[in-house]
Design a protein around this motif. Structure first.
Motif, mmCIF file in Angstrom:
data_model
loop_
_atom_site.group_PDB
_atom_site.id
_atom_site.type_symbol
_atom_site.label_atom_id
_atom_site.label_comp_id
_atom_site.label_asym_id
_atom_site.label_seq_id
_atom_site.Cartn_x
_atom_site.Cartn_y
_atom_site.Cartn_z
ATOM 1 N N ALA A 92 4.814 -27.186 37.557
ATOM 2 C CA ALA A 92 3.915 -26.360 36.660
ATOM 3 C C ALA A 92 4.392 -25.045 36.152
ATOM 4 C CB ALA A 92 2.776 -25.837 38.104
ATOM 5 N N ARG A 93 5.386 -24.357 37.018
ATOM 6 C CA ARG A 93 5.910 -23.181 36.192
ATOM 7 C C ARG A 93 6.663 -23.541 34.903
ATOM 8 N NH1 ARG A 93 7.372 -22.114 41.676
ATOM 9 N NH2 ARG A 93 9.404 -23.248 41.480
ATOM 10 N N LYS A 94 7.410 -24.785 34.876
ATOM 11 C CA LYS A 94 7.865 -25.056 33.586
ATOM 12 C C LYS A 94 6.784 -25.259 32.684
ATOM 13 C CE LYS A 94 11.945 -27.769 35.441
ATOM 14 N NZ LYS A 94 12.498 -29.007 35.499
ATOM 15 N N VAL A 95 5.512 -25.946 32.866
ATOM 16 C CA VAL A 95 4.600 -26.221 32.003
ATOM 17 C C VAL A 95 4.078 -24.912 31.503
ATOM 18 C CG1 VAL A 95 2.314 -27.238 31.591
ATOM 19 C CG2 VAL A 95 4.047 -28.439 32.722
ATOM 20 N N ARG A 96 3.776 -24.010 32.479
ATOM 21 C CA ARG A 96 3.423 -22.873 32.199
ATOM 22 C C ARG A 96 4.246 -21.955 31.178
ATOM 23 N NH1 ARG A 96 1.017 -20.543 36.747
ATOM 24 N NH2 ARG A 96 -1.037 -20.739 35.868
ATOM 25 N N ALA A 97 5.607 -21.927 31.607
ATOM 26 C CA ALA A 97 6.581 -21.088 30.756
ATOM 27 C C ALA A 97 6.425 -21.737 29.197
ATOM 28 C CB ALA A 97 7.938 -21.289 31.252
ATOM 29 N N ARG A 98 6.380 -23.155 29.087
ATOM 30 C CA ARG A 98 6.215 -23.664 27.785
ATOM 31 C C ARG A 98 5.084 -23.327 27.123
ATOM 32 N NH1 ARG A 98 6.771 -29.629 28.882
ATOM 33 N NH2 ARG A 98 7.816 -29.039 30.869
ATOM 34 N N VAL A 99 3.803 -23.172 27.759
ATOM 35 C CA VAL A 99 2.666 -22.662 27.357
ATOM 36 C C VAL A 99 2.620 -21.463 26.766
ATOM 37 C CG1 VAL A 99 0.157 -22.481 27.558
ATOM 38 C CG2 VAL A 99 1.226 -24.584 28.206
ATOM 39 N N GLU A 100 3.172 -20.441 27.625
ATOM 40 C CA GLU A 100 3.128 -18.964 27.312
ATOM 41 C C GLU A 100 4.258 -18.726 26.346
ATOM 42 O OE1 GLU A 100 3.673 -17.269 31.284
ATOM 43 O OE2 GLU A 100 1.539 -17.707 31.715
ATOM 44 N N ALA A 101 5.188 -19.633 26.072
ATOM 45 C CA ALA A 101 6.149 -19.208 24.971
ATOM 46 C C ALA A 101 5.659 -19.509 23.706
ATOM 47 C CB ALA A 101 7.513 -20.349 25.171
ATOM 48 N N GLY A 102 4.525 -20.486 23.427
ATOM 49 C CA GLY A 102 3.840 -20.227 22.211
ATOM 50 C C GLY A 102 2.922 -19.104 22.004
ATOM 51 N N LEU A 103 3.533 -17.930 21.243
ATOM 52 C CA LEU A 103 2.935 -16.865 21.572
ATOM 53 C C LEU A 103 1.766 -16.522 20.490
ATOM 54 C CD1 LEU A 103 5.937 -14.377 21.656
ATOM 55 C CD2 LEU A 103 4.608 -15.186 23.496
ATOM 56 N N TRP A 104 1.466 -17.499 19.395
ATOM 57 C CA TRP A 104 0.476 -17.297 18.495
ATOM 58 C C TRP A 104 -0.267 -18.597 18.333
ATOM 59 C CZ3 TRP A 104 -0.156 -12.976 16.273
ATOM 60 C CH2 TRP A 104 0.587 -11.918 16.626
ATOM 61 N N VAL A 105 -1.356 -18.666 18.182
ATOM 62 C CA VAL A 105 -2.493 -19.804 18.003
ATOM 63 C C VAL A 105 -3.249 -19.980 16.655
ATOM 64 C CG1 VAL A 105 -2.807 -20.032 20.583
ATOM 65 C CG2 VAL A 105 -4.133 -18.652 19.310
ATOM 66 N N VAL A 106 -3.304 -21.044 16.144
ATOM 67 C CA VAL A 106 -4.161 -21.192 15.155
ATOM 68 C C VAL A 106 -5.383 -21.562 15.465
ATOM 69 C CG1 VAL A 106 -4.336 -22.738 12.839
ATOM 70 C CG2 VAL A 106 -2.206 -21.925 13.708
ATOM 71 N N LEU A 107 -6.576 -21.069 15.063
ATOM 72 C CA LEU A 107 -7.793 -21.306 15.582
ATOM 73 C C LEU A 107 -8.598 -21.726 14.373
ATOM 74 C CD1 LEU A 107 -8.288 -17.969 17.458
ATOM 75 C CD2 LEU A 107 -7.914 -20.243 18.456
ATOM 76 N N ARG A 108 -9.697 -22.789 14.705
ATOM 77 C CA ARG A 108 -10.501 -23.156 13.317
ATOM 78 C C ARG A 108 -11.906 -22.557 13.981
ATOM 79 N NH1 ARG A 108 -14.002 -27.428 13.389
ATOM 80 N NH2 ARG A 108 -13.241 -28.255 15.108
ATOM 81 N N GLN A 109 -12.844 -22.167 12.973
ATOM 82 C CA GLN A 109 -14.097 -21.765 13.455
ATOM 83 C C GLN A 109 -14.942 -22.811 13.079
ATOM 84 O OE1 GLN A 109 -15.474 -18.050 12.194
ATOM 85 N NE2 GLN A 109 -17.450 -18.192 12.735
ATOM 86 N N GLY A 110 -15.648 -23.484 13.914
ATOM 87 C CA GLY A 110 -16.660 -24.679 13.536
ATOM 88 C C GLY A 110 -18.127 -24.096 12.826
#
Length: 151
Positions: A92-110
């Protein structure tokens, strides 16, 4: 096993005696002799049964030493569960670190106004490149870039 042998012998003697008597005397006498021999066999069988069953004397049913073995099995199960829990927490710590490493998200407004995450990227420039590529397709949806965790 011994009791069943005695019963079988008694029944066999009764049948043998009945058949021997049937050949030399009237059938009725032979029948009663067979019944008597069978009754003798059943009495012998009943006499060979123990009066009060002793649970310690029962064949193959001893529970001596079962308590320590059960305790050993439970201890082993607890140790394995703890190992699995430690491994799950590590994963879980490894997965969380990978997720938190992505500092920017691309969002689509529906069309309903809700925002949906399209991608999670490590840099702002990568996120801007994804938005430019999506908008170049000519779709009517609006895309934006936001810091991860601050959507």
């Amino acid at each position: 096993m011994r009791r069943w042998s005695i019963l079988a012998i008694g029944l066999g003697v009764g049948l043998f005696a009945g058949s021997q008597l049937a050949s030399s005397r009237a059938q009725q006498t032979a029948l009663w002799a067979g019944v008597a021999a069978t009754v003798v066999g059943l009495v012998m069988f009943a006499a060979s049964q123990p009066d009060s069953p002793d649970p310690e004397a029962a064949e193959g049913t001893t529970f001596a030493g079962l308590g320590p073995r059960v305790e050993q099995l439970l201890k082993l199960a607890e140790e394995q569960a703890a190992d699995h829990l430690r491994q799950a927490e590590k994963d879980a710590r490894k997965v969380r670190a990978r997720v938190e490493a992505g500092l920017w998200v691309v969002l689509r407004q529906g069309d309903d106004g809700a925002r949906y995450e399209v991608a999670r990227l490590e840099s702002r420039s990568d996120a801007d490149s994804v938005v430019a590529a999506l908008e170049a397709r000519g779709h009517l949806q609006r895309y934006s870039v936001a810091p991860a965790g601050g959507e």
